[in-house]
Design a protein around this motif. Sequence first.
Motif, short mmCIF file in Angstrom:
data_model
loop_
_atom_site.label_atom_id
_atom_site.label_comp_id
_atom_site.label_asym_id
_atom_site.label_seq_id
_atom_site.Cartn_x
_atom_site.Cartn_y
_atom_site.Cartn_z
N GLU A 1 41.03 37.10 -5.18
CA GLU A 1 40.40 35.77 -5.17
C GLU A 1 39.28 35.63 -6.19
O GLU A 1 38.73 34.54 -6.35
N THR A 2 38.91 36.70 -6.86
CA THR A 2 37.77 36.67 -7.77
C THR A 2 38.16 36.56 -9.24
O THR A 2 37.28 36.54 -10.11
N VAL A 3 39.46 36.52 -9.52
CA VAL A 3 39.92 36.50 -10.91
C VAL A 3 40.84 35.31 -11.15
O VAL A 3 41.46 34.78 -10.21
N ALA A 4 40.92 34.89 -12.41
CA ALA A 4 41.68 33.69 -12.73
C ALA A 4 42.31 33.79 -14.11
O ALA A 4 41.82 34.51 -15.00
N LEU A 5 43.38 33.04 -14.30
CA LEU A 5 44.03 32.86 -15.58
C LEU A 5 43.88 31.40 -15.99
O LEU A 5 44.00 30.51 -15.14
N GLY B 1 49.00 35.16 -2.45
CA GLY B 1 49.57 34.08 -3.24
C GLY B 1 48.62 33.64 -4.33
O GLY B 1 47.71 34.38 -4.72
N PHE B 2 48.84 32.44 -4.80
CA PHE B 2 48.04 31.89 -5.89
C PHE B 2 47.81 30.40 -5.67
O PHE B 2 48.64 29.71 -5.07
N THR C 1 44.80 34.33 -4.45
CA THR C 1 44.26 33.99 -3.12
C THR C 1 44.99 34.78 -2.05
O THR C 1 46.01 35.42 -2.32
N VAL C 2 44.45 34.74 -0.86
CA VAL C 2 45.13 35.21 0.35
C VAL C 2 45.14 34.03 1.29
O VAL C 2 44.08 33.50 1.66
N TRP C 3 46.33 33.56 1.65
CA TRP C 3 46.44 32.39 2.49
C TRP C 3 45.94 32.67 3.90
O TRP C 3 45.86 33.84 4.30
#
Length: 271
Positions: free
Chosen positions: A126-130, A227-228, A219-221
Motif C-alpha cells: 500500500e506504500t508504493v505506486a506506479l 489487489g490494486f 492495496t489489500v482489500w
Amino acid sequence: MRRVLLAIGVPGLLAAGVLLTVARASGPYKATENPNVLWTIVHDRCVPNQIGENTPAPCAVVDTDRGYAVLKDRIGRAQYLVIPTDRVTGIEDQALLAQDTPDYFGAAWHQIDRSLARLGHTMPRETVALAINSKFGRSQNQLHIHVDCLAPNIRVALHWARQNIGSGWTPLVLDGHTYRATRIDGNTLDGAYPFRRLAASLADPVREMAEHTLVVVGTVWPNGHPGFILLDDVVKPLSGDRASGEELQDHSCHIAAFEPGHPIRPSDHLL
C-alpha cells in the motif's frame, strides 16, 4: 515546494497528523530540456550495451525479449523508470492497445523490490505506486512509468476509500484533483493491462487517451485479498490540472520513516 498534511503510519498514522514539506517533481527532466533524452539513453546506450557487452548500463535492466528497460531516475531516493525499448511516445500511443504490446505495467510492478532495496527495507504494498503522466503533464516523449513511494497522505486517503471502490469507476478527490478509481484483484499486475481498461472506459480512445494519467497503487482489500487501485485523472485546463498522476508519489519517500518493514538482503534484489 508545497506543504501537505501527512499522517503518521497506519494504524498509527490514523491517530495523529504532522506537517511535512514534500517536494513534487513534474518529471525526471525539465520541460526545457530535450524531450527525447530517455529514448536516447535507452535506444543508443542501454540496449546496445546489453546486446554487445552483456551489461545494461546506464540502465539497471534491459529485457529485449519483454521489450523494456529499467533506469534509475536522477530524482528521488528510490525512483525508477520503466521504459519501452521500442519507440512509444506516451499514453496516447495507440500501440499500447495492441494485443502483442508488452505488458509494461506488469513489468513495472515487478520493479517495486528494486525501489525498496534503495530504501534498505521492505514496506507494505500500500506504500508504493506506479504512475504515467498525460501528454500535457510530462516532460519526455518516450513512455515511462514512474516506480516510487506513495505520498503518505494519499496512502491514508486510499486506505479509507478501499471499501467504496469496485469494478466500476468511483470519483475520489486526491491532492486537490478529482480522480476516478476502479478495482484490480491479484497479487501482481500481470495481465491486468491498465491502458486497455482506461481505453475501454472512453468514448473515443484515439482522441482522448492523451489527456489522461494513470496511477496504480497496491492495496489489500477489506476481505484480506491483495489487489490494486487503478486511478485515472483527465486534463482540466480551467483548474490547471495537467493530469500528472506522479503528483500522488513522494520522491523523497517520507513514508519509509513510518513503514520500517524488514531489512532487505542482497539476495532479495530483483533481477
